[in-house]
Design an enzyme around this catalytic site. Structure first.
Site, PDB file in Angstrom:
ATOM      1  N   HIS A   1       0.799  -1.225   0.000  1.00 14.36           N
ATOM      2  CA  HIS A   1       0.000   0.000   0.000  1.00 14.36           C
ATOM      3  C   HIS A   1       0.831   1.274   0.000  1.00 14.36           C
ATOM      4  O   HIS A   1       0.262   2.358   0.167  1.00 14.36           O
ATOM      5  CB  HIS A   1      -0.915   0.035   1.226  1.00 14.36           C
ATOM      6  CG  HIS A   1      -2.159  -0.773   1.085  1.00 14.36           C
ATOM      7  ND1 HIS A   1      -3.281  -0.320   0.423  1.00 14.36           N
ATOM      8  CD2 HIS A   1      -2.467  -2.017   1.523  1.00 14.36           C
ATOM      9  CE1 HIS A   1      -4.225  -1.251   0.466  1.00 14.36           C
ATOM     10  NE2 HIS A   1      -3.761  -2.290   1.122  1.00 14.36           N
TER      11      HIS A   1
ATOM     12  N   LYS B   1      -8.990  13.908   4.217  1.00 17.57           N
ATOM     13  CA  LYS B   1      -8.138  12.720   4.227  1.00 17.57           C
ATOM     14  C   LYS B   1      -7.119  12.888   5.347  1.00 17.57           C
ATOM     15  O   LYS B   1      -7.057  13.935   5.983  1.00 17.57           O
ATOM     16  CB  LYS B   1      -7.429  12.532   2.885  1.00 17.57           C
ATOM     17  CG  LYS B   1      -6.648  13.747   2.395  1.00 17.57           C
ATOM     18  CD  LYS B   1      -6.049  13.507   1.018  1.00 17.57           C
ATOM     19  CE  LYS B   1      -7.109  13.552  -0.033  1.00 17.57           C
ATOM     20  NZ  LYS B   1      -7.075  12.421  -0.952  1.00 17.57           N
TER      21      LYS B   1
ATOM     22  N   LYS C   1       0.282  14.546   0.874  1.00 17.40           N
ATOM     23  CA  LYS C   1      -1.100  14.794   0.432  1.00 17.40           C
ATOM     24  C   LYS C   1      -1.344  16.275   0.179  1.00 17.40           C
ATOM     25  O   LYS C   1      -2.332  16.660  -0.419  1.00 17.40           O
ATOM     26  CB  LYS C   1      -2.091  14.240   1.456  1.00 17.40           C
ATOM     27  CG  LYS C   1      -2.029  12.711   1.552  1.00 17.40           C
ATOM     28  CD  LYS C   1      -2.998  12.166   2.585  1.00 17.40           C
ATOM     29  CE  LYS C   1      -2.845  10.663   2.781  1.00 17.40           C
ATOM     30  NZ  LYS C   1      -3.371   9.865   1.662  1.00 17.40           N
TER      31      LYS C   1
ATOM     32  N   LYS D   1     -14.864   8.092  -4.313  1.00 13.02           N
ATOM     33  CA  LYS D   1     -16.139   8.400  -3.653  1.00 13.02           C
ATOM     34  C   LYS D   1     -16.686   9.735  -4.148  1.00 13.02           C
ATOM     35  O   LYS D   1     -17.890   9.875  -4.402  1.00 13.02           O
ATOM     36  CB  LYS D   1     -15.937   8.415  -2.132  1.00 13.02           C
ATOM     37  CG  LYS D   1     -15.583   7.062  -1.553  1.00 13.02           C
ATOM     38  CD  LYS D   1     -14.956   7.170  -0.172  1.00 13.02           C
ATOM     39  CE  LYS D   1     -14.309   5.847   0.224  1.00 13.02           C
ATOM     40  NZ  LYS D   1     -13.410   5.969   1.377  1.00 13.02           N
TER      41      LYS D   1
END
Length: 810
Positions: free
Chosen positions: A355, A542, A548, A654
């Site tokens: 991951h 998130k 990010k 999503k």
């Protein structure tokens, strides 16, 4: 009891009296939730038992998905949806004077996960059950989740997440299925029947007690099991006293040590004790889960050589990698297999999902820690490494190559290396991620095992993230293309035919506006901030991490503030920037970014000149249930990670499924989104992954040059540390400025800033054309079925696990 509304109402009222001794007039919302949960449990109990029976009778292969996280969210509404009783119960409760949304809010978000890793595991369990695969989750029943986040004076403050305080209506304790897990001790070797036998003595034993949660498939799906293990004392205090130990204090110390194993999700591992506890947790999960599944296998009365034909053990990232040496231990020490046969069975049974591309996230454990805590496991790891490296040297590999892939190296056990060596399949979670694994991060292993590497792009369950979270949009889709998409999500593609249909566009935008109004009301209630539902809702929710790049987002927001102050009369589309994120308690830069977002929000929202055009909101304690409110309301989805850093992302999927348009880099699954949508339906910007890789390998990036060249950047960064509305006392944001300038901007925030600002201008321009925006939104929804976890699970089932659906007997 659930055949119709009247039967439901009668059964509900009867259960309220018989279980709680209360009438409807006396009942609280918590009482209603508790009774509803128990009714659902009773309703699916027979199906749960039947699902297990059929799998056993048909002897179909079963999957056991080992994960340290299962971010399952609230289960009430999702379970009602999956058993087909959501609207019946909603209407019945309404007639009894209760609102189902209020009842759902009584359920705490289960504290079993943190971010995308755990939410992926939850979506996978939903899809496995709905597609009728025998696939079960194996995790830990944490007493406390990561933490409950409070924002106080702009700072993140961590409070205990005591999610089990009022119990868990969905779980069933199974003390009859407990297993023993052993720590510490010493290994003694002896000869028995011509073979060397290893026996661990002087160990500390712990009971692993399972709590089972039913995983209810949609429609005619199965009911699988999420088995969560809780650590309990396995020592009798009386026996301790008989053994000459101080029974009171010795037992208390032992008991406290045992309880800590399943007490906290991700205990602080900055010190030795914290690392030791996390290692204990990982072995506890692996040992308990394997013992349990092997008990089930033994009921088939088959030899262990057939284990890989009946069982697939999948490890979700490196945390459960100890299943490999633990399965070896069981096969050799308890079942009498020799090394080669045990290794063959193990490798054919275990598969592994990677991951991460971040080197710091690839787990390593000190050799001496494993040697002391798990002496027999360490011996097996040592032997795996010895044989693995020896074979490579025999094949003529260089010492340098062998050092690159060694499992034990420089006093560390490299868990990703162990996972690859001991698995039959290694998959990445997006096309770009898998390619970077093969060509960069795990290149030597790809050279060794090219057939083992494969891609399985992540997915999300459309049942929770569209059907449950956005029911009006779901109804609109079904009116347009029929309801077949609810069981075959790829049929969403049919919606693309309506991208220019003005009626569908108008209804879609009306649904979006209703969702935005509901979120605006929530923000008003929780934050005391009024936001305009007609403004662009630009959302980044998130985990807070440097790669990010929430930092780039808020720096751009401050830049917009400066623009408005400089030119207040320029016509602009009003924007509402919404953030939600938790930062790891010890991640000080991330916590400073949270503080900056909140300071910026306070300054901007209080400024009467700016706040008419710009608002900023940080929603505390981001969770699955909060995401279900935010995502259907978003116009713009921020997926702005540094290219080559995000393995996949699932938030991007999503938002796409709910009709938001993405502003993002070509990173993770954004790449596949772009392939489906084209540049006209996304807003792309920034460095590509190869450009980032070239900077890391060859240098050439100097952040200070950009700072001096770009007056916007200079103004924004200087405002963090000099006098002005964004500057805090004691130069609190100096750490941010240092990360960008003194430490040369590791994640290329400044390098991508200009491109990002230009893309945001494109967003604003595109939003002005509501017809075109609605068309783009429809195209996004239509292509989102590609990212359904049903599709992902079917690829895992066919390519990795070799499993088939377990159909009910006619």
């Amino acid at each position: 009891m659930f055949n119709n509304k009247e039967l439901f109402k009668a059964s509900f009222q009867e259960q309220l009296v018989s279980r709680l001794g209360k009438s409807m007039e006396e009942a609280t919302a918590g009482d209603v939730y508790k009774i509803l949960g128990s009714l659902i449990r009773e309703n699916i109990g027979r199906d749960w038992a039947e699902s297990n029976r059929i799998a056993k009778v048909q002897e179909e292969k079963q999957v056991y998905y080992f994960s340290m996280e299962f971010l399952i969210g609230r289960l009430l509404g999702n379970n009602l949806l999956n058993i087909g009783m959501l609207e019946t119960v909603r209407d019945g409760l309404k007639e009894l004077g209760w609102d189902l949304d209020e009842i759902e809010s009584q359920e705490p978000d289960a504290g079993l996960g943190n971010g995308g890793l755990g939410r992926l595991a939850a979506c996978f369990l939903d899809s496995l059950a709905s597609l009728q695969y025998a696939g079960h989750g194996c995790g830990i029943r944490y007493k406390y989740g990561l933490f409950e986040q409070k924002i106080i004076d702009g700072h993140q403050v961590e409070l205990p997440d005591d999610w089990l305080q009022r119990g868990n209506v969905w779980e069933e304790r199974r003390p009859d299925k407990k297993v023993e897990v052993r720590f510490w001790g010493r290994v003694e070797m002896s000869e028995r029947d011509g073979r060397t036998v290893f026996e661990t003595t002087g160990y500390e034993k712990v009971w692993a007690v399972p709590y089972d949660v039913p995983v209810i498939g949609h429609g005619e799906g199965r009911v699988n099991t999420l088995r969560l293990w809780s650590a309990e004392s396995a020592v009798d205090p009386i026996k301790m006293a008989q053994d000459g130990q101080n029974s009171y204090y010795s037992f208390l110390n032992y008991s406290r040590s045992v309880q800590s194993i399943s007490e906290f999700l991700y205990p602080d591992d900055s010190g030795y004790e914290g690392k030791l506890l996390r290692l204990k947790q990982q072995y506890f999960l692996c040992s308990a889960g394997l013992q349990s599944l092997l008990r089930t296998f033994e009921k088939l009365k088959l030899p262990y050589t057939e284990l890989p034909e009946k069982v697939s053990v999948h490890i979700n990232d490196t945390h459960p990698t100890l299943v490999i040496p633990e399965l070896m231990r069981i096969l050799m020490d308890e079942q009498g297999f020799g090394w080669d046969e045990a290794w063959d069975i193990t490798v054919r049974t275990v598969s592994y999902t990677n991951h991460t591309l971040l080197s710091e996230a690839l787990e390593k454990w000190p050799e001496n820690m494993i040697r002391e805590l798990l002496p027999r496991i360490y011996m097996i790891i040592e032997e795996i490494n010895k044989r693995f490296c020896g074979q490579l040297l025999e094949e003529g590999r260089s010492q340098e190559f062998v050092s690159q892939v060694a499992i034990l190296e420089s006093g560390q056990v490299k868990m990703a290396h162990l996972a690859i060596a001991g698995s039959n399949s290694i998959n990445g979670v997006a096309g770009l991620h898998t390619e970077l694994l093969k060509t960069d991060v795990m290149q030597p292993f790809y050279e060794l095992y090219p057939d083992r590497f494969n891609n399985k792009t992540n997915g999300i369950t459309h049942r929770r993230w569209l059907m449950h979270a956005n029911p009006k949009l779901s109804s609109l889709i079904s009116e347009a293309i029929g309801s077949g998409w609810t069981t075959s999500p790829l049929q969403l593609k049919e919606l693309a035919k309506f991208k220019d249909d003005r009626h569908i566009q108008d209804v879609l935008m009306g649904i979006k506006l209703d969702n935005k109004r509901r979120l605006a009301a929530y923000i008003q209630d929780k934050q005391g901030v009024m936001v305009d539902p007609e403004s662009i809702f630009d959302v980044q929710v998130k985990r807070l991490h440097g790669y990010k790049r929430q930092l780039m987002n808020i720096l751009h927001v401050i830049h917009l503030y400066h623009e408005i102050k400089d030119q207040p009369n320029v016509e602009r589309v009003p924007r509402t920037f919404i953030f939600g994120a938790k930062a790891a308690p010890g991640y000080y830069l991330a916590k400073s970014i949270i503080k900056l977002i909140n300071v910026a929000a306070d300054v901007i929202n209080r400024d009467p000149q700016v706040s008419q055009q710009l608002k900023v909101v940080f929603l505390e304690n981001y969770s699955v249930s909060l995401a279900e409110k935010i995502i259907p309301a978003a116009n713009v989805s921020e997926q702005i990670s540094t290219a080559g850093k995000e393995a996949s992302g699932t938030g991007n999927m999503k938002f796409m499924m709910n009709g938001a348009l993405t502003i993002g880099t070509l990173d993770g699954a954004n790449v596949e989104m772009f392939d489906l949508l084209g540049e006209e339906n996304m807003f792309l910007f920034g460095l590509r992954s190869q450009e980032v890789l070239n900077y890391y390998r060859h240098g050439g990036y100097v952040a200070r040059e950009l700072y001096h060249q770009d007056a916007r950047l200079r103004r924004v960064l200087d405002s963090l540390v000099t006098e002005g509305p964004f500057c805090c006392h004691e130069r609190e944001f100096e750490i941010i400025r240092q990360a960008l300038l003194d430490h040369n901007d590791e994640f290329f925030v400044l390098r991508d800033f200009d491109d990002y600002a230009a893309a945001q201008k494109q967003v604003e321009q595109a939003y002005r054309d509501s017809v075109s925006w609605a068309s783009k939104s429809i195209v996004n929804i239509a292509n989102s079925g590609h990212f359904s976890s049903d599709c992902t699970i079917e690829r895992y089932a066919a390519d990795i696990w070799d499993i088939a659906p377990v159909r009910r007997e006619s």
